[in-house]
Scaffold this active site. Structure first.
Site, PDB file in Angstrom:
ATOM      1  NE  ARG B  94      -1.787   2.373   2.928  1.00 15.17           N
ATOM      2  CZ  ARG B  94      -0.525   2.422   3.407  1.00 15.17           C
ATOM      3  NH1 ARG B  94       0.158   3.877   2.590  1.00 15.17           N
ATOM      4  NH2 ARG B  94      -0.128   2.574   4.568  1.00 15.17           N
ATOM      5  CG  PHE B 133       6.737  13.373  -1.888  1.00 19.13           C
ATOM      6  CD1 PHE B 133       5.831  14.324  -2.627  1.00 19.13           C
ATOM      7  CD2 PHE B 133       6.444  13.644  -0.338  1.00 19.13           C
ATOM      8  CE1 PHE B 133       5.204  15.232  -2.281  1.00 19.13           C
ATOM      9  CE2 PHE B 133       5.635  14.630   0.321  1.00 19.13           C
ATOM     10  CZ  PHE B 133       5.121  15.614  -0.711  1.00 19.13           C
ATOM     11  N   GLY B 134      10.018  13.348  -1.671  1.00 22.39           N
ATOM     12  CA  GLY B 134      11.083  13.829  -0.788  1.00 22.39           C
ATOM     13  C   GLY B 134      10.754  14.806  -0.130  1.00 22.39           C
ATOM     14  CD1 TRP B 166      13.360   8.700   8.035  1.00 18.15           C
ATOM     15  CD2 TRP B 166      13.371   7.068   8.409  1.00 18.15           C
ATOM     16  NE1 TRP B 166      14.134   9.167   9.544  1.00 18.15           N
ATOM     17  CE2 TRP B 166      14.495   7.434   9.199  1.00 18.15           C
ATOM     18  CE3 TRP B 166      14.013   5.569   8.162  1.00 18.15           C
ATOM     19  CZ2 TRP B 166      15.358   6.700  10.266  1.00 18.15           C
ATOM     20  CZ3 TRP B 166      14.836   4.938   8.208  1.00 18.15           C
ATOM     21  CH2 TRP B 166      15.818   5.835   9.572  1.00 18.15           C
ATOM     22  CB  THR B 168       7.934   5.115   0.316  1.00 13.39           C
ATOM     23  OG1 THR B 168       8.172   4.838   2.142  1.00 13.39           O
ATOM     24  CG2 THR B 168       7.309   3.731  -0.323  1.00 13.39           C
ATOM     25  CB  CYS B 242       1.703  16.039  -1.328  1.00 18.08           C
ATOM     26  SG  CYS B 242       2.051  17.239  -2.959  1.00 18.08           S
ATOM     27  CG  LEU B 342      -2.976 -16.290  16.123  1.00 19.86           C
ATOM     28  CD1 LEU B 342      -4.303 -15.742  15.631  1.00 19.86           C
ATOM     29  CD2 LEU B 342      -2.277 -16.299  14.451  1.00 19.86           C
ATOM     30  CD  GLU B 367       2.498   9.677   4.186  1.00 22.99           C
ATOM     31  OE1 GLU B 367       3.008  11.093   3.710  1.00 22.99           O
ATOM     32  OE2 GLU B 367       3.318   9.169   3.807  1.00 22.99           O
TER      33      GLU B 367
END
Lengths: 260, 389
Positions: B94, B133-134, B166, B168, B242, B342, B367
Site C-alpha cells: 500500500r 517524494f522527498g 525515510w 519510500t 500531498c 494466536l 504521514e
C-alpha cells in the site's frame, strides 16, 4: 470478427451450495453468485481474438435479474455489449430448454462468426450445452478447446479430453467450448469497470425471442430432478500406526481407492 | 455459522456496484499475485517493485483517483477501498501505491506544468515509471518547515544540495518530487533520478515495512533547469496537501491490515482446541473478538464517511487527522490483540499477524505521527496551536 460469448452466473464454489426443498432447483439466496470462472476464460479468449481480428464481442446470458452482476464483470473485462434473457418462466429450465433460449438469443446478434462458451458450468456440470446450441444453430461444435486459432474463415482447435489431444478444423461460423487450460483471464481494469456501466445491455423476455413458455422452465424441461440429498458430513480420517510398514499401508490404501 | 465483521456492520450496503467491483478486483489480484509471496518478501526484505508497478498500473491502481493523463479517474472512496485491500495484503504494498499515486503523481498533477504532467503522469499511471517524494529530512520530521535542503539559482538553472530521509520507493524511483528551501520560500522540484549528483542509498536493517523499499535521497549539486520547478506550489501548503492525500489512503488502508489480522484470529481460534474445545468457544476469546470487530467496523464507518466527504469536495485536513489517528491506532491495537490469540504461532510469518503489527508501527508515525494528529485535532477544538509546546 464478431464473437458471442455465452456466460452463466453460478454460486461461488467456495460457498455452501444448496438446492431448494420444493423443486430441487438452486437455492440462489444460499450462496454468493459469481461469473463462472470458465466463462472468464471464454471472455478472455474472445478478447484476445478480437485484438487480432477486430469486430465486436457480445456477451449472452440466460439467468435471473441478478445475473447482471456476472454480465457486468464480462463487460468490465472488455466485452462490448450484452444480451440478457431474464424471464420468470425460465425457472427450472434444464440444459436443452436453456440451449433453445440461448440459440434464439444468439440469433438476435448480427453477423456472428464465432460462439464461445465454457466447456462445463461449475454448478450443474452437464457439459453438453455448447454442443446443443451448435446443433440448434446448425453450426459445427468444437468442444474442450485448449487452443483456438482463427485463419481467415477457418478455425483450428486443439481439443483435449481424457482420450488425448485432437486437432480439429472447421469453417466459420462455429461454436467452440474452452477448457481451463485455454488462458489466464485478465483482471478487469478500473477503466474497464467504470466503462462497463455505460455499455449497452439489451434485456429480453422469452416472448421477445419467440420462445413459448411451455418449452422452458420446470414444466417444459425433458429432464427433472426427482430427489436430492445433502452431502454427508466428512467422516473421520483413518489413522495408520507406522510400525515400520507405514509406506506399504499408505500404498495399499491408495491402491484400494484405485488412485495408484 | 460464523459471520465476517464487515457483514455484521453491513458495510457492503454502503458501497456502489462499481466500488464493490474495484474492491473485489484488488482483493483477487492480491490473493493471486501478492499473498503467496509476502512472507518471502518480508523475510528477505526484497520486493520485485518494478514488475509489481507494471501489474498495479495495468489494473489502473496507480494514481487511480486522478483525472486524465492515463489515470483511471475513480472516486476517492474507491481509492480508499483499494488501499484497504492492498494493505490487507501488506502495508508495504500500500505504501508503494500511496507514494506513487497520492504523493508523487498528485504533486505533479496538481502543481506541475503541462509539460511535467505530459512527461511523467502517463508513464507513472502505467507503472513504467516509479516516483518518490522527498520532504522529511534526517533532522526534520514533524517540523518540515525547518528543512535544510536548499536550491540556489545559478544563471537560469537551480542547484539543489541536501538530503532527505525515510523515502519510500527512493532507490527504485525514476523521478523524485523533492521539496527544498529557496530564497522564495519552500518550492518543489521534479528531479529525474539519473540527474548527476542525485543518489538514493537504500536503508537496511528495518524490522517494519520490510516488503517496501525505504531510502535516503542525497542531492549533491543537482543542477536542474527552471522548467523542473513545480510552478503551482509555493510554501509548505504544497507538500502538506500531498500528505493529506496519502493520509486519506491510510485511513482505509490500516483497517485492511487489521481486518486481515482479525480474519486470521477468527479462523485460528475456531480451529485451535484448548482444554478439549475450540479457543473461540471461551468467553475471554469472544470478548476480545467482539471488541476488535467493533473497533474495525467503527473505523470502516468513519473511513467511508470521510470518503463521501472527500468525493463531495468537503473533506478538511483536520477530518483526515481524525481518521488517521483513530484507524491506525486501533489497527495496531487489533494486530497486537490478535497476536495474543494466536499464541506462539502469532509471531511467525506462517500467519500475517506479526507482519501487520510490525508494519503498523511505521504507519503509526509516518504521514504525521499520532501525536501530531492529536495536536491538529486539539488545535481544531480549542483554536490554540500547541505544536511547539
Amino acid at each position: 470478427m464478431n464473437i458471442v460469448v455465452l456466460v452463466k452466473q453460478v454460486p461461488d464454489t467456495y460457498s455452501e451450495r444448496k438446492l431448494a426443498d420444493a423443486d430441487h432447483t438452486l437455492d440462489r439466496d444460499s450462496a454468493d453468485a459469481v461469473l463462472d470462472e470458465i466463462n472468464e476464460r471464454a471472455v478472455e479468449e474472445a478478447l484476445q481474438l478480437q485484438a487480432t481480428h477486430g469486430g465486436e464481442v457480445t456477451v449472452v446470458c440466460v439467468g435471473p435479474d441478478r445475473a447482471t452482476d456476472a454480465i457486468r464483470k464480462a463487460l468490465s473485462m472488455g466485452a462490448d455489449k450484452a444480451v440478457h434473457v431474464s424471464d420468470a418462466a425460465l425457472h427450472g429450465s434444464d440444459a436443452i430448454a436453456t440451449a433453445k433460449v440461448l440459440a434464439k438469443a444468439v440469433g438476435t446478434v448480427e453477423g456472428v462468426d464465432l460462439v464461445l462458451a465454457g466447456n462445463e458450468a461449475t454448478d450443474g456440470r452437464v457439459g453438453a450445452l455448447p454442443a446443443m446450441v451448435a446443433e440448434l444453430l446448425g453450426l459445427p461444435a468444437l468442444t474442450h478447446a485448449r487452443k483456438v486459432e482463427v485463419d481467415g474463415s477457418t478455425v483450428k482447435v486443439e481439443r483435449e479430453t481424457d482420450e488425448g489431444v485432437f486437432f480439429l478444423e472447421a469453417s466459420l461460423p462455429a461454436v467452440i467450448s474452452v477448457n481451463e487450460k485455454i488462458n489466464e483471464p485478465r483482471y478487469p481494469s478500473f477503466k474497464g469497470i467504470m466503462a462497463a456501466k455505460k455499455k449497452p445491455v439489451s434485456t429480453l423476455a422469452i416472448g421477445d425471442l419467440g420462445v413459448d413458455a411451455g418449452e422452458v422452465g420446470l414444466g417444459g424441461s425433458w429432464t427433472q430432478v426427482t430427489e436430492a440429498a445433502p452431502k454427508p458430513p466428512r467422516a473421520a480420517g483413518q489413522r495408520v500406526e507406522d510400525e515400520g510398514d507405514g509406506g506399504v499401508k499408505v500404498a495399499e490404501y491408495l491402491v484400494g481407492q484405485k488412485l495408484i | 455459522m460464523s459471520e465476517h465483521p464487515f457483514t455484521l456492520f453491513a458495510i457492503d450496503s454502503l458501497l456502489s456496484e462499481e466500488e464493490r467491483a474495484i474492491r473485489d478486483t484488488v482483493r483477487r489480484f492480491c490473493a493471486d499475485r501478492i499473498r503467496p509471496h509476502l512472507a518471502d518478501w518480508f523475510e528477505t526484505a526484497r520486493l520485485p517493485a518494478r514488475e509489481l508497478a507494471r501489474e498495479l498500473g495495468g489494473l489502473g491502481l496507480l494514481g487511480m483517483h486522478l483525472e486524465g493523463y492515463g489515470c483511471a479517474g475513480t472516486s476517492a472512496t474507491a481509492y480508499g477501498l483499494a488501499c484497504m485491500e492492498l494493505e490487507a495484503a501488506d502495508s508495504g504494498l500500500r505504501s508503494l501505491v500511496s507514494v506513487q499515486g497520492s504523493l508523487a503523481m498528485f504533486a505533479i498533477h496538481h502543481f506541475g506544468s503541462e509539460q511535467q504532467k505530459q512527461e511523467w503522469l502517463p508513464r507513472m499511471a502505467s507503472g513504467e515509471a516509479i516516483g518518490c517524494f522527498g520532504l522529511t529530512e534526517p533532522d526534520f520530521g514533524s517540523n518540515p518547515a525547518g528543512m535544510r535542503t536548499r536550491a540556489k539559482r545559478d544563471g537560469s538553472d537551480w542547484v539543489l544540495d541536501g538530503s532527505k530521509m525515510w523515502i519510500t520507493n527512493g532507490s527504485i524511483a525514476d523521478v523524485a518530487v523533492v521539496w527544498v528551501r529557496t530564497d522564495e520560500g519552500i518550492r518543489g522540484f521534479v528531479v529525474p533520478t539519473d540527474t548527476p549528483g542525485f543518489s538514493a542509498p537504500e536503508i537496511h536493517r528495518k524490522l517494519s515495512l520490510r516488503a517496501s523499499v525505504t531510502s535516503e535521497l542525497v542531492l549533491a549539486g543537482v543542477r536542474l533547469p527552471e522548467s523542473a520547478m513545480l510552478p503551482g506550489a509555493k510554501g509548505l501548503s504544497g507538500p502538506l496537501a500531498c500528505l493529506n492525500e496519502a493520509r486519506f489512503g491510510i485511513v482505509f488502508g490500516a483497517l485492511g491490515a487489521a481486518r486481515d489480522c482479525l480474519e486470521s484470529a477468527l479462523a485460528y481460534t475456531a480451529d485451535r482446541e484448548v482444554f478439549d474445545k475450540p479457543l473461540a468457544g471461551y468467553q475471554i476469546t469472544q470478548t476480545k473478538l467482539a471488541d476488535m470487530a467493533l473497533e474495525l467496523g467503527k473505523g470502516a464507518l468513519l473511513a467511508l464517511h470521510l470518503g463521501r466527504l472527500k468525493d463531495a469536495g468537503q473533506l478538511r485536513a483536520e477530518q483526515v487527522s481524525l481518521g488517521k489517528l483513530n484507524n491506525v491506532r486501533e489497527a495496531l491495537a487489533i494486530a497486537r490483540e490478535c497476536r495474543t490469540l494466536l499464541g506462539a504461532n502469532g509471531i511467525t510469518l506462517e500467519y500475517p499477524v506479526i507482519r501487520h503489527a510490525n508494519n503498523l508501527e511505521s504507519v503509526l508515525t509516518y504521514e504525521g505521527t499520532s501525536e501530531v494528529h492529536q495536536l491538529v485535532i486539539g488545535n481544531a477544538l480549542t483554536g490554540q496551536a500547541a505544536f511547539r509546546g
